[in-house]
Design a protein around this motif. Structure first.
Motif, PDB file in Angstrom:
ATOM      1  N   PRO A   1       0.846  -1.197   0.000  1.00 44.84           N
ATOM      2  CA  PRO A   1       0.000   0.000   0.000  1.00 44.84           C
ATOM      3  C   PRO A   1       0.883   1.250   0.000  1.00 44.84           C
ATOM      4  N   LYS A   2       0.525   2.228  -0.834  1.00 43.37           N
ATOM      5  CA  LYS A   2       1.306   3.460  -0.922  1.00 43.37           C
ATOM      6  C   LYS A   2       1.011   4.369   0.275  1.00 43.37           C
ATOM      7  N   ASP A   3       1.698   5.508   0.332  1.00 45.66           N
ATOM      8  CA  ASP A   3       1.661   6.376   1.514  1.00 45.66           C
ATOM      9  C   ASP A   3       0.256   6.632   2.032  1.00 45.66           C
ATOM     10  N   GLU A   4      -0.607   7.222   1.181  1.00 46.64           N
ATOM     11  CA  GLU A   4      -1.961   7.568   1.623  1.00 46.64           C
ATOM     12  C   GLU A   4      -2.783   6.316   1.925  1.00 46.64           C
ATOM     13  N   GLU A   5      -2.584   5.280   1.090  1.00 49.19           N
ATOM     14  CA  GLU A   5      -3.308   4.018   1.316  1.00 49.19           C
ATOM     15  C   GLU A   5      -2.900   3.408   2.659  1.00 49.19           C
ATOM     16  N   LYS A   6      -1.605   3.432   2.938  1.00 49.86           N
ATOM     17  CA  LYS A   6      -1.110   2.839   4.178  1.00 49.86           C
ATOM     18  C   LYS A   6      -1.622   3.617   5.384  1.00 49.86           C
ATOM     19  N   ARG A   7      -1.629   4.950   5.284  1.00 48.33           N
ATOM     20  CA  ARG A   7      -2.131   5.746   6.395  1.00 48.33           C
ATOM     21  C   ARG A   7      -3.609   5.489   6.613  1.00 48.33           C
ATOM     22  N   ALA A   8      -4.349   5.273   5.517  1.00 47.74           N
ATOM     23  CA  ALA A   8      -5.784   4.989   5.642  1.00 47.74           C
ATOM     24  C   ALA A   8      -6.008   3.678   6.391  1.00 47.74           C
ATOM     25  N   LEU A   9      -5.106   2.708   6.213  1.00 45.13           N
ATOM     26  CA  LEU A   9      -5.223   1.441   6.936  1.00 45.13           C
ATOM     27  C   LEU A   9      -5.063   1.679   8.434  1.00 45.13           C
ATOM     28  N   TYR A  10      -4.112   2.535   8.794  1.00 35.67           N
ATOM     29  CA  TYR A  10      -3.911   2.840  10.217  1.00 35.67           C
ATOM     30  C   TYR A  10      -5.118   3.572  10.782  1.00 35.67           C
ATOM     31  N   GLU A  11      -5.620   4.560  10.073  1.00 32.28           N
ATOM     32  CA  GLU A  11      -6.757   5.332  10.576  1.00 32.28           C
ATOM     33  C   GLU A  11      -7.986   4.439  10.726  1.00 32.28           C
ATOM     34  N   LEU A  12      -8.161   3.496   9.790  1.00 37.87           N
ATOM     35  CA  LEU A  12      -9.263   2.546   9.898  1.00 37.87           C
ATOM     36  C   LEU A  12      -9.126   1.720  11.177  1.00 37.87           C
ATOM     37  N   GLY A  13      -7.918   1.185  11.403  1.00 38.90           N
ATOM     38  CA  GLY A  13      -7.696   0.384  12.603  1.00 38.90           C
ATOM     39  C   GLY A  13      -7.928   1.188  13.869  1.00 38.90           C
ATOM     40  N   LYS A  14      -7.369   2.386  13.913  1.00 39.99           N
ATOM     41  CA  LYS A  14      -7.510   3.239  15.088  1.00 39.99           C
ATOM     42  C   LYS A  14      -8.976   3.527  15.382  1.00 39.99           C
ATOM     43  N   THR A  15      -9.760   3.800  14.331  1.00 41.45           N
ATOM     44  CA  THR A  15     -11.190   4.076  14.507  1.00 41.45           C
ATOM     45  C   THR A  15     -11.929   2.851  15.023  1.00 41.45           C
ATOM     46  N   MET A  16     -11.641   1.686  14.432  1.00 37.60           N
ATOM     47  CA  MET A  16     -12.327   0.462  14.839  1.00 37.60           C
ATOM     48  C   MET A  16     -11.962   0.072  16.267  1.00 37.60           C
ATOM     49  N   PHE A  17     -10.707   0.284  16.642  1.00 37.52           N
ATOM     50  CA  PHE A  17     -10.310  -0.033  18.017  1.00 37.52           C
ATOM     51  C   PHE A  17     -11.068   0.863  18.999  1.00 37.52           C
ATOM     52  N   ALA A  18     -11.122   2.165  18.690  1.00 34.39           N
ATOM     53  CA  ALA A  18     -11.819   3.101  19.577  1.00 34.39           C
ATOM     54  C   ALA A  18     -13.298   2.743  19.699  1.00 34.39           C
ATOM     55  N   GLU A  19     -13.904   2.353  18.591  1.00 38.73           N
ATOM     56  CA  GLU A  19     -15.319   1.986  18.609  1.00 38.73           C
ATOM     57  C   GLU A  19     -15.576   0.762  19.476  1.00 38.73           C
ATOM     58  N   ASN A  20     -14.540  -0.035  19.689  1.00 44.26           N
ATOM     59  CA  ASN A  20     -14.684  -1.252  20.484  1.00 44.26           C
ATOM     60  C   ASN A  20     -14.068  -1.131  21.871  1.00 44.26           C
ATOM     61  N   GLY A  21     -13.817   0.106  22.309  1.00 45.74           N
ATOM     62  CA  GLY A  21     -13.422   0.327  23.696  1.00 45.74           C
ATOM     63  C   GLY A  21     -11.938   0.379  23.978  1.00 45.74           C
ATOM     64  N   TYR A  22     -11.084   0.379  22.931  1.00 42.79           N
ATOM     65  CA  TYR A  22      -9.637   0.420  23.141  1.00 42.79           C
ATOM     66  C   TYR A  22      -9.143   1.862  23.187  1.00 42.79           C
ATOM     67  N   THR A  23      -8.138   2.116  24.023  1.00 37.96           N
ATOM     68  CA  THR A  23      -7.493   3.422  24.119  1.00 37.96           C
ATOM     69  C   THR A  23      -6.104   3.338  23.515  1.00 37.96           C
ATOM     70  N   GLU A  24      -5.732   4.369  22.763  1.00 35.26           N
ATOM     71  CA  GLU A  24      -4.397   4.419  22.176  1.00 35.26           C
ATOM     72  C   GLU A  24      -3.370   4.680  23.273  1.00 35.26           C
ATOM     73  N   ILE A  25      -2.345   3.830  23.329  1.00 32.32           N
ATOM     74  CA  ILE A  25      -1.305   3.908  24.348  1.00 32.32           C
ATOM     75  C   ILE A  25       0.032   4.154  23.652  1.00 32.32           C
ATOM     76  N   GLY A  26       0.625   5.320  23.853  1.00 24.71           N
ATOM     77  CA  GLY A  26       1.908   5.574  23.227  1.00 24.71           C
ATOM     78  C   GLY A  26       1.827   5.421  21.723  1.00 24.71           C
ATOM     79  N   MET A  27       2.811   4.764  21.130  1.00 24.97           N
ATOM     80  CA  MET A  27       2.875   4.563  19.684  1.00 24.97           C
ATOM     81  C   MET A  27       2.533   3.115  19.344  1.00 24.97           C
ATOM     82  N   ASP A  28       1.573   2.917  18.461  1.00 23.30           N
ATOM     83  CA  ASP A  28       1.240   1.591  17.904  1.00 23.30           C
ATOM     84  C   ASP A  28       0.479   0.672  18.846  1.00 23.30           C
ATOM     85  N   HIS A  29       0.169   1.082  20.059  1.00 23.53           N
ATOM     86  CA  HIS A  29      -0.439   0.188  21.049  1.00 23.53           C
ATOM     87  C   HIS A  29      -1.823   0.672  21.476  1.00 23.53           C
ATOM     88  N   PHE A  30      -2.697  -0.302  21.727  1.00 24.34           N
ATOM     89  CA  PHE A  30      -4.067  -0.028  22.137  1.00 24.34           C
ATOM     90  C   PHE A  30      -4.431  -1.030  23.236  1.00 24.34           C
TER      91      PHE A  30
END
Length: 452
Positions: A260-289
């Protein structure tokens, strides 16, 4: 998207400062390493205990995305001699310390720790425990491959005090699994997770990776949806580090065109971050929930989160002993890395020699900058005053932060820097502003993976 293109540069992950490519080996020697280790041990052992990282490098097959130090073999006869060499190395440190070590944390990493039989792991740990005391709230964790982590593995380690397990999932899409050579059905992961919970493990982590070859928005959405059905206590959501110039043939099974290219790859992260938050996870530091009941969540909220070569941990320890080929130790004042070649590492420790072959002694400026980078990585802010910045090392850092402030990624106040919500995905770039050694000698070739 402009920010992604602007800041998608090669950047360290900052499990240490200075980063390994910028260690000054000319000032390092084994005697100084031992002195700094003893200096820290006397205080750390009494107040907080010590951490131990044990590197178990063997895997039965090559996962092509992997950047770890590993040795591929199906010959399990390597287990017994490797375990004995680990115990020989541990004995070197026990003799050096003289006082009985108090263990706050143990992590079994790899490679694939569950390559080793339950009996081998029992032999290693039970023997190690004879020379040390486990603190009542010690955190013991291991990495497992879903395909070979058996109930016997989990029971053995549970009975030895382990309560945390991390499973390498990466992705559930069969096309992605095939190209990275890591086929593991959802049902396998489900079975191992259920068994771990039944045994009594209180914290289960899943490693997921975004930016892998052939990943799409839909495939990552499907993977995370399946992860949510199993609801691990923690999730590590790593950016794939494409460094074929370092890792060679494995990462050359596919090309940049498959990624996945730059924007595509970032979209994958934003998707994951959104889905984690919707399911009760909190972002911890870098890369961790983490879910609210997990100790990583509590340490983040309480400001006690720690980061070292094992990643994010619940407890701060100034001393980390690295055992095994390629392991890195940390005395807070110095780093030391073991010989990477297994046979050479074994020969050294079996001959009664410390197998350290490189390292770095931190000077006063290193220690100041290490503190700031650590605080940014663990709490998204750092501060200073005239007393903590006697050498005015912050001035250059603030100048480099200027552009990031204009882009709304940091908030600079008198005596402090805070990462904004917008800036969190760019934490590696922000920490780079404090990396004086990197700016004094910018790399002539790419040393690190891309930040995004």
């Amino acid at each position: 998207m402009q920010l992604i293109r602007k800041y998608n540069t090669a950047a360290p992950r900052y499990t240490s400062y200075p980063t390994v490519p910028y260690w000054d080996e000319s000032t390092f020697n084994i005697d100084t390493w031992k002195q700094t280790l003893l200096q820290s041990f006397r205080v750390s052992n009494e107040k907080e205990g010590i951490s131990i990282y044990i590197h178990l490098p063997y895997c039965e097959q090559l996962c092509t995305y992997c950047g770890c130090n590993k040795h591929i073999t199906v010959n399990h006869a390597v287990e017994a001699p490797y375990i004995q060499s680990l115990l020989n190395e541990w004995e070197l440190y026990v003799r050096l310390f003289k006082d009985r070590p108090r263990i706050r944390e143990i992590h079994l990493g790899g490679g694939t720790p569950t390559f080793f039989s339950p009996e081998s792991l029992h032999q290693l740990l039970s023997r190690l425990y004879l020379d040390a005391d486990l603190l009542p709230d010690a955190t013991l964790s291991f990495e497992g491959h879903p395909n070979n982590t058996t109930t016997a593995h989990m029971l053995t380690l549970y009975n030895l005090g382990f309560r945390r397990m991390s499973l390498g999932i990466q992705d559930f899409d069969i096309r992605v699994q095939d190209i990275i050579n890591r086929i593991q059905p959802y049902e396998t992961v489900e079975r191992v997770t259920a068994a771990a919970r039944e045994i009594g493990y209180t914290s289960i982590n899943y490693d997921l990776v975004y930016g892998l070859p052939l990943q799409t928005i839909q495939s990552v959405r499907d993977t995370i949806s399946k992860v949510m059905q199993l609801k691990p206590d923690r999730i590590s959501f790593y950016s794939y580090a494409h460094v074929p110039w370092v890792k060679g043939v494995g990462q050359r099974r596919y090309s940049e065109e498959d990624l996945p290219k730059d924007e595509e790859k970032r979209a994958l992260y934003e998707l994951g971050k959104t889905m984690f938050a919707e399911n009760g996870y909190t972002e911890i530091g870098m890369d961790h929930f983490a879910l609210p009941h997990d100790s990583l969540f509590h340490s983040f909220r309480e400001g006690s989160l720690h980061r070292n070569f094992m990643g994010y941990t619940d407890h701060h320890t100034s001393v980390m002993i690295g055992l095994g080929a390629s392991s890195i130790g940390d005395s807070w004042y110095a780093y030391a890395q073991n010989e990477k070649r297994i046979a050479v590492w074994q020969q050294l420790v079996n001959n009664g020699e410390f197998p350290v072959v490189r390292g770095h002694i931190l000077d006063r400026e290193d220690l100041q900058l290490r503190r700031h980078i650590h605080q940014l990585m663990c709490g998204f802010s750092t501060s200073w005053n005239d007393e903590t910045d006697k050498d005015n090392v912050i001035a250059d850092c603030l100048e480099r932060l200027g552009e990031l402030e204009k882009d709304g990624l940091v908030d600079i106040q008198s005596g402090s820097v805070s990462v904004t919500e917008r800036g969190r995905p760019f934490i590696r770039n922000i920490c780079m502003a404090f990396d004086a050694r990197l700016w004094k000698k910018l790399p002539q070739s790419q040393l690190f993976s891309s930040a995004i």
